[in-house]
Design a protein around this motif. Structure first.
Motif, PDB file in Angstrom:
ATOM      1  N   ALA A  43      36.856  39.343  40.790  1.00  0.00           N
ATOM      2  CA  ALA A  43      35.847  40.399  40.736  1.00  0.00           C
ATOM      3  C   ALA A  43      36.349  41.678  41.382  1.00  0.00           C
ATOM      4  N   ARG A  44      37.130  41.551  42.432  1.00  0.00           N
ATOM      5  CA  ARG A  44      37.681  42.732  43.108  1.00  0.00           C
ATOM      6  C   ARG A  44      38.783  43.378  42.277  1.00  0.00           C
TER       7      ARG A  44
ATOM      8  N   THR B 238      31.374  44.985  45.949  1.00  0.00           N
ATOM      9  CA  THR B 238      30.662  43.749  45.648  1.00  0.00           C
ATOM     10  C   THR B 238      30.085  43.189  46.942  1.00  0.00           C
ATOM     11  N   TYR B 239      29.098  42.331  46.804  1.00  0.00           N
ATOM     12  CA  TYR B 239      28.437  41.774  47.983  1.00  0.00           C
ATOM     13  C   TYR B 239      29.436  41.027  48.855  1.00  0.00           C
TER      14      TYR B 239
ATOM     15  N   SER C  75      34.872  35.064  42.386  1.00  0.00           N
ATOM     16  CA  SER C  75      34.028  35.865  43.255  1.00  0.00           C
ATOM     17  C   SER C  75      34.823  36.634  44.292  1.00  0.00           C
TER      18      SER C  75
ATOM     19  N   GLU D  73      28.105  46.729  40.338  1.00  0.00           N
ATOM     20  CA  GLU D  73      29.244  46.417  41.210  1.00  0.00           C
ATOM     21  C   GLU D  73      28.834  45.464  42.322  1.00  0.00           C
ATOM     22  N   TRP D  74      27.663  45.692  42.902  1.00  0.00           N
ATOM     23  CA  TRP D  74      27.199  44.848  44.012  1.00  0.00           C
ATOM     24  C   TRP D  74      27.111  43.385  43.600  1.00  0.00           C
ATOM     25  N   SER D  75      26.603  43.122  42.385  1.00  0.00           N
ATOM     26  CA  SER D  75      26.384  41.741  41.949  1.00  0.00           C
ATOM     27  C   SER D  75      27.511  41.202  41.070  1.00  0.00           C
ATOM     28  N   LEU D  76      28.593  41.947  40.930  1.00  0.00           N
ATOM     29  CA  LEU D  76      29.672  41.504  40.047  1.00  0.00           C
ATOM     30  C   LEU D  76      30.253  40.174  40.495  1.00  0.00           C
ATOM     31  N   SER D  77      30.345  39.946  41.778  1.00  0.00           N
ATOM     32  CA  SER D  77      30.927  38.708  42.281  1.00  0.00           C
ATOM     33  C   SER D  77      29.985  37.516  42.128  1.00  0.00           C
TER      34      SER D  77
END
Length: 486
Positions: A230-231, A239-240, A226, A64-68
């Motif tokens: 992504a959200r 995400t970041y 992004s 999830e953190w890097s999905l964007s």
């Protein structure tokens, strides 16, 4: 085109040109390949995951953190794969990316540049980034990879402008998309690069418009994904970008200028010096007749607006106050300005250009040495702590933890092992999974990011095992058992 003497010298030695290109790439690689320093930052937990679970097991934890930015961890993961989870592999990849930047710029300018020496000097300055010391850290490997994609896209765009073949501009767009999927820091620099290169390379206005629009749309597509798509894929996902966008978005243009300006006239004075130098270089080259007058204005203007590339970090005020982010984005703009010189050289003031190229190389090498040296005190502190921790973590047994009480105020910052990286760092470096807790007493001077000592975290029955001294004070190392383990 080179000076007659230089051209004769090279033509009589056909091996010299490729040898110099290889030398430049090796210099770029060597400056970034320093595995003895270690100096992990965000990579400590990734390396620990690799050691504990093997392979790319960390990917699930960071999904999830890097999905964007879906390819963000790819360069680091490649480095870990090369060396089985040790710091060595990430240094290899960082060095290869830097060498790739040098080669990409040489290749990009090959079909246009009149002077091999000017092209080489510009490529060396871009790959050694003397105005951005952060590029020598593993932390910014994704940012360096995105920059490599930007310069590859520049070379592809140049060939499209010259030849008009659709495949060149398609691949240029792909390069930008891939680069942004690794790191979004080139999002504003990409359209600027397309516009500047399109103006600098002789071509039809149709190709110039198509090239600029393609690069801009490619960047816009990834940013749309992004920040929005992504959200939608993971509603409410951490995400970041989403995690940093909401809390402190810049209020407007005035606030943006204030924050970036404060950085440039303060800790980023070297970057400000780079802006002034490149701007003056454009004027000097034009006045000397080395490039057309309009090209001189293009260099100067691009250098002047290079801080606008920092707009990519508008989502968080803290990013705009971070000298490394400001320096990274601004240095991309300065690199784009530098490309104009070999793209527009008239080949009439070859001796003057050779002298300026030498000055450029000298500034680059001095800046590179300074950039590497900047991190040495932090690296020395890390190594000292690892050395002191090694016997203590081996002495701890069962549920016991190691507690580092910092009376100096030197540990716990972004570059001196924050608490949330401490255990992972000790595990990777000392091969022992014992948890390490870093804290300070109320009477100690804490750094931002450090945490106060609390019995709930460390337990009450601590036994002092060792102490050591750093420049600003003492550090005590205890062994204790936290309440949760009792």
């Amino acid at each position: 085109m080179t000076s007659p003497s230089a051209g004769l010298f090279i033509s009589s030695r056909p091996w010299l040109r490729p040898a110099l290109v290889v030398l430049g790439a090796l210099v770029a690689f060597a400056a970034h390949f320093r595995p003895w320093e270690v100096a992990f930052l965000e990579e400590w937990p990734l390396a620990e995951f690799w050691m504990e679970r093997g392979g790319f097991a960390f990917a699930a934890n960071y999904f999830e953190w890097s999905l964007s930015r879906p390819l963000h961890l790819a360069p680091t993961g490649l480095g870990l794969a090369l060396s089985g989870g040790t710091p060595f592999g990430i240094w290899v990849v960082l060095g290869l990316v830097a060498a790739g930047q040098f080669l990409a710029v040489v290749w990009a300018l090959r079909s246009v540049g009149r002077s091999f020496w000017v092209t080489g000097a510009v490529a060396l300055m871009i790959s050694l980034h003397p105005f951005w010391p952060g590029g020598y850290l593993q932390r910014f490997l994704p940012a360096q990879t995105a920059a490599l994609a930007l310069f590859l896209a520049a070379g592809l765009l140049i060939r499209y402008l010259q030849q008009g073949r659709v495949r060149w501009i398609v691949w240029a767009g792909v390069a930008i998309i891939l680069g942004l999927c690794v790191y979004p820091g080139i999002a504003v620099a990409s359209p600027l690069m397309a516009l500047v290169v399109a103006l600098a390379v002789p071509s039809s206005w149709k190709r110039r418009i198509i090239g600029t629009v393609t690069i801009t749309v490619s960047a816009a597509i990834v940013m749309l994904y992004s920040l929005v798509i992504a959200r939608m894929i993971v509603p409410g996902g951490a995400t970041y970008e989403s995690g940093n966008f909401a809390p402190a978005t810049v209020g407007g243009p005035r606030e943006f200028v204030m924050h970036v300006g404060t950085v440039l006239v303060g800790p980023g004075f070297v970057v400000l010096g780079g802006i002034i130098f490149i701007a003056l270089l454009g004027g000097a080259l034009a006045l000397a007749g080395a490039i057309p007058q309009w090209a001189g204005w293009l260099i100067t203007g691009t250098a002047a607006v290079s801080p606008a590339c920092v707009l990519v970090f508008f989502a968080n005020i803290l990013w705009l106050q971070d000298v490394e982010r400001v320096a990274y984005a601004t240095s991309l703009g300065l690199a784009i300005a530098l490309l104009v010189w070999p793209l527009t050289s008239l080949g009439q003031r070859v001796r003057l250009e050779a002298v300026i190229a030498i000055v450029l190389v000298a500034i680059t090498l001095v800046g590179a040495v300074r950039g590497i040296h900047r991190w040495q005190p932090y690296i020395a502190l890390q190594h000292q702590l690892f050395s002191e921790l090694a016997p203590v973590v081996k002495e701890a047994e069962g549920d016991e933890i190691v507690v580092v009480v910092d009376h100096s105020g030197m540990f716990g910052s972004e570059y001196t092992l924050p608490q949330h990286y401490m255990s992972s760092a000790s595990h990777v470096m000392n091969g022992d999974p014992t948890r390490v807790w870093l804290c300070y007493l109320p009477t100690d001077p804490p750094l931002a990011g450090a945490v106060p000592c609390n019995d709930a975290d460390t337990g009450k029955d601590l036994r002092l095992v060792s102490s050591f001294t750093v420049p600003q004070g003492d550090v005590d190392i205890y062994i204790g058992t936290p309440p949760a383990a009792k």
